[in-house]
Design an enzyme around this catalytic site. Structure first.
Site, PDB file in Angstrom:
ATOM      1  N   SER A 106       0.832  -1.189   0.000  1.00  0.00           N
ATOM      2  CA  SER A 106       0.000   0.000   0.000  1.00  0.00           C
ATOM      3  C   SER A 106       0.877   1.252   0.000  1.00  0.00           C
ATOM      4  O   SER A 106       1.743   1.406  -0.852  1.00  0.00           O
ATOM      5  CB  SER A 106      -0.949  -0.050   1.195  1.00  0.00           C
ATOM      6  OG  SER A 106      -1.971   0.900   1.071  1.00  0.00           O
TER       7      SER A 106
ATOM      8  N   HIS B 241      -7.355  -5.846  -0.467  1.00  0.00           N
ATOM      9  CA  HIS B 241      -6.155  -5.060  -0.227  1.00  0.00           C
ATOM     10  C   HIS B 241      -5.470  -5.564   1.040  1.00  0.00           C
ATOM     11  O   HIS B 241      -5.853  -5.217   2.153  1.00  0.00           O
ATOM     12  CB  HIS B 241      -6.586  -3.595  -0.061  1.00  0.00           C
ATOM     13  CG  HIS B 241      -5.451  -2.626  -0.007  1.00  0.00           C
ATOM     14  ND1 HIS B 241      -4.773  -2.198  -1.133  1.00  0.00           N
ATOM     15  CD2 HIS B 241      -4.887  -1.964   1.035  1.00  0.00           C
ATOM     16  CE1 HIS B 241      -3.848  -1.326  -0.781  1.00  0.00           C
ATOM     17  NE2 HIS B 241      -3.888  -1.168   0.534  1.00  0.00           N
TER      18      HIS B 241
END
Length: 403
Positions: free
Chosen positions: A237, A378
């Site tokens: 990320s 994610h």
């Protein structure tokens, strides 16, 4: 199993809330046509055709990203030194040696400090390759109770990587700069502005985190048990964005791994899909330099795009990973960016990522540039780590034997 390097679900949700009324496209049919700048076009309009020409072009592109997106990258501070605070030679049930290390970013013990956690396997003959990255939550030191330490170890990739013959070095990203617009006031950008000869506005938070990963590498280079030619920078990320900038600037990293790095990381900025430049600069104005805000709602005006930043990793090994349900990070944009970067790898006679999107799910593709699209959201999962290890084994030619 979600290690603290990947504990960002609430942060992503916060970004969505901060984006507010800004429209976010998650419909592929609504992506408008775009034209990517060529990594091979020099400032005077000529075309790069050789590795020698690329080395000059590389410096030009690196400056474009520094000037327009991430800011200037200073070197290591004078007098940086290290202190091993504690050692556990029976970590992970005897599979690893765990060290808690203070990395002092200056000549005195009163200098700003990074607290590095290092695991090295005990079953490897020869020098050990090491994954380097920052994490989102403080990992308890050896002084913490054993149950707390074991709980954190169980959450992380430590056992998986140690079993594969790799070491792990990590530090909390907040040691360098807090992840908020005022973080620079108490972080490295202020505390080391004089020693580093750089003003706070000349770089930004992502640059500070990237710089910190290189400082961890500085420490690893002092250890005789570490293979200094097989140090891998990895990030998930926002830390994936920082890992890319670290790898572009610091060619000592033998391999760069980007997990769900999205906009400002591996994904193409010119694709209006998921997170955008404007959303980044609105939700996280501290991540990038002020100049980057000039491209809000106007990515086509950028003199560069992220595939060119990926290209700066060449000829070193590069791995880009996406998740099928992580539309916010634009998996297709990450894939296309990695594919474009492969054109620079071809100058070196190396193969990149081929085929069309989406590739087969949960399957690693590519040669010296790798890619996979993992089923799920994610996050950074054991499957991801297993692909990175396999890719490193293929590309970094480990010499240590496991017994």
């Amino acid at each position: 199993m979600a290690f603290s390097w990947a504990r960002v679900g609430l942060l992503v949700a916060g970004a969505l809330l901060c984006a507010g009324a800004q429209k976010t496209n998650k419909d592929e049919s609504k992506v408008q046509p775009y034209t990517l700048p060529s990594a091979f076009t020099t400032p005077d309009g000529k075309t790069v055709r050789t590795v020698k020409q690329w080395q000059k072009q590389r410096a030009y592109l690196l400056k474009l990203f520094a000037d327009n997106e991430y800011g200037r990258m200073p070197g290591a501070p004078a007098g940086m030194h290290y202190r091993v605070d504690s050692v556990d030679r029976n970590a992970l049930d005897g599979a690893a040696v765990r060290s808690d290390v203070s990395v002092f970013l200056g000549p005195s013990d009163g200098a700003p400090v990074m607290h590095v956690l290092l695991y090295l396997p005990t079953h490897v003959a020869g020098k050990v390759p090491v994954f380097v990255g920052l994490n989102f939550a403080v990992v308890p030191p050896l002084s913490a109770d054993a149950a707390t330490r074991k709980r954190e170890e169980d959450r992380g990739p430590f056992a998986q990587l140690i079993a594969a013959g790799y070491g792990v070095a990590t530090a909390w990203y907040g040691d360098l700069e807090a992840d908020n617009p005022d973080g620079w006031k108490t972080g490295v950008r202020s505390t080391l502005a004089g020693p580093l000869h750089i003003q706070p506005q000349e770089w930004a938070t992502l640059g500070v985190w990237a710089w910190g990963m290189s400082r961890i590498q500085d420490y690893l280079l002092t250890l005789p048990e570490v293979d200094t030619h097989r140090i891998i920078v990895v990030g998930h990320s926002r830390i994936g964005k920082a890992a890319l900038w670290a790898g572009a600037n610091d060619i000592r990293f033998a391999m760069v791994v980007l997990n769900d790095s999205g906009e400002g990381g591996a994904a193409l900025a010119r694709r209006d899909f998921g997170e955008t430049t404007q959303i980044l600069n609105t939700a996280f104005p501290h991540w990038f330099v002020a100049r980057f805000r000039d491209f809000n709602n106007n990515a086509a005006a950028m003199p560069m795009d992220q595939h060119e930043l990926l290209s700066l990793i060449a000829p070193r090994a590069l791995y880009v990973a996406s998740a099928s349900d992580d539309w916010w990070s634009d998996p297709k944009g990450e894939f296309l960016s990695a594919q474009e970067a492969g054109k620079v790898y071809a100058l070196y006679g190396l193969k990149g990522v081929t085929g069309s999107f989406p590739p087969p799910l949960d399957t690693s593709i590519g040669d010296h540039v790798g890619y996979h699209l993992r089923t799920g959201q994610h996050d950074m999962m054991p499957f991801d780590w297993s692909q990175y290890v396999a890719f490193a084994n293929r590309n970094l030619k480990p010499t240590g034997s496991i017994h």
